[in-house]
Design an enzyme around this catalytic site. Sequence first.
Site, PDB file in Angstrom:
ATOM      1  N   LYS A  54       0.790  -1.184   0.018  1.00 22.83           N
ATOM      2  CA  LYS A  54      -0.067   0.056   0.058  1.00 22.83           C
ATOM      3  C   LYS A  54       0.816   1.090   0.111  1.00 22.83           C
ATOM      4  O   LYS A  54       0.780   2.371  -0.870  1.00 22.83           O
ATOM      5  CB  LYS A  54      -1.058  -0.058   1.356  1.00 22.83           C
ATOM      6  CG  LYS A  54      -2.052  -1.029   1.168  1.00 22.83           C
ATOM      7  CD  LYS A  54      -2.940  -1.314   2.457  1.00 22.83           C
ATOM      8  CE  LYS A  54      -3.815  -2.200   1.886  1.00 22.83           C
ATOM      9  NZ  LYS A  54      -4.866  -2.720   3.313  1.00 22.83           N
ATOM     10  N   GLN A  98      -5.357  -1.410   9.425  1.00 26.86           N
ATOM     11  CA  GLN A  98      -5.222  -2.656   8.885  1.00 26.86           C
ATOM     12  C   GLN A  98      -5.658  -3.632   9.837  1.00 26.86           C
ATOM     13  O   GLN A  98      -5.306  -3.604  10.903  1.00 26.86           O
ATOM     14  CB  GLN A  98      -3.493  -2.898   8.702  1.00 26.86           C
ATOM     15  CG  GLN A  98      -3.448  -4.205   7.948  1.00 26.86           C
ATOM     16  CD  GLN A  98      -3.885  -4.227   6.519  1.00 26.86           C
ATOM     17  OE1 GLN A  98      -3.789  -3.559   5.838  1.00 26.86           O
ATOM     18  NE2 GLN A  98      -4.475  -5.240   6.185  1.00 26.86           N
ATOM     19  N   ASP A 121     -11.438   2.933   3.610  1.00 25.25           N
ATOM     20  CA  ASP A 121     -11.755   1.465   3.681  1.00 25.25           C
ATOM     21  C   ASP A 121     -13.195   1.449   3.424  1.00 25.25           C
ATOM     22  O   ASP A 121     -13.659   0.466   3.125  1.00 25.25           O
ATOM     23  CB  ASP A 121     -11.305   1.005   4.951  1.00 25.25           C
ATOM     24  CG  ASP A 121     -10.321  -0.241   4.547  1.00 25.25           C
ATOM     25  OD1 ASP A 121      -9.952  -0.839   3.230  1.00 25.25           O
ATOM     26  OD2 ASP A 121      -9.915  -0.615   5.612  1.00 25.25           O
TER      27      ASP A 121
END
Length: 297
Positions: A54, A98, A121
Site C-alpha cells: 500500500k 489494517q 476503507d
Amino acid sequence: MTARIIDGKAFAATIRERVAAHVSRLKADHGLTPGLAVVLVGADPASEVYVRNKGKQTKEAGMESFEHRLPAETAEADLLALVARLNADPAVHGILVQLPLPAHIDEAKVIGAIAPEKDADGFHISNVGLLATGQSALVPCTPLGCLLLLRDLHGSLSGMEAVVLGRSNIVGKPMAQLLLRESCTVTIAHSRTRGIEAVAARADILVAAVGRPEMVKADWVKPGATVIDVGINRLEGEGGKARLVGDVDFEAVAPVAGAITPVPGGVGPMTIACLLANTVTAACRANGLPAPEGLTA
Ligand code: NDP
C-alpha cells in the site's frame, strides 16, 4: 464457448494511472497532495506485506504515504489517540487501520473513531449508511474494484440479474448495494441459502465472496454469465508449495461463463488500486473539488 479472461492486473494498472494523472493535476492546479495514513498494529506477516504494498503504490501514484507501525501490545486508548491525531491532520486525507487488530482491541470502536470523510476503507457506519441510501460515500475497496471491472466490461449494468455469494460487511453486502445502485436485480446468497446452485445459475453477473476453495462449479453458472471471483484461498500445492485458488472452480467454469476473473490476477490487484482511488476522492471532497471520474462508485 470459452470465457473472456478479465485481466485485473492490467485494469488495476489503468486505475493507478488514472489516480496518478489526477494527483498531478491536483498538485499543479490546487497545490494539493493527497495523503494516506496506514496504521499497522503488531507484526502479522500477511498484514506486513499488504501495508508495504500500500505504501509503495501510494508513493508511486505521487501521493504522501504515512505509515504508523505500533507494537502488538499497544493499548486501545493509544490507538484511538493516534486515530484522533490523524483525523485532525490536514495532510492526511485517507486513514486505513489494517485489520485484523489484536484481540484486546475493539475493531468496531477503532473503525468508528475514524472520521468518515477520511475512511479510506469505507467501513465506517456513516459510509455504510450513505451507500445504502444512495448518497456519495467512500465505498469498500474490493467491491469498488469489482464494480469498476464490471462497468469496464459491460458499460451499463441496468436490468441485469446479479447474484452475490456471501454477505460479509466488507465484501458481500457492499457489493450487493453497489449492484443495486447500478439497477441490477440483486440476490444475496449465503450459507443458509437453499438450492444455492439454482440461485447462482440465474445470474448474469455472479460474484463469489465466500472463502470456500473452488465452491462454484460449472452447473452453478448460466452460460455466458460474467463471473467475478473475490475468493483468495491458500491450498497446499505440489511439493508443499502454497497455491492460490478462488471461490470458483476456474477450469470447470471458464468454458461456460462469458467472462471470468482468474485468481490470482483478477479482483486481488484491484483492491489497493481502489484504496488509492478512495484517497484521491477523499482529498477532492475535503477541498470542495469534484470527485475524479472513473474512480468512484
Ligand atoms: P467472510 O468469511 O467474512 O464471509 C463469507 C461469507 O460467505 C459469509 O456470508 C458466509 O455465509 C458465506 N459462506 C460461507 N460458506 C458458504 C457456503 N458453503 N455456501 C454459501 N455461502 C457461504 O469472508 P469475506 O467476505 O471477508 O471474504 C470472502 C473471500 O474473499 C475470502 O476468500 C477472502 O480471502 C476474499 N477476500 C478477497 C479480497 C481481495 O482483495 N480480493 C478482499 C477481501 C476478501 P454466512 O454469513 O451465512 O456465514
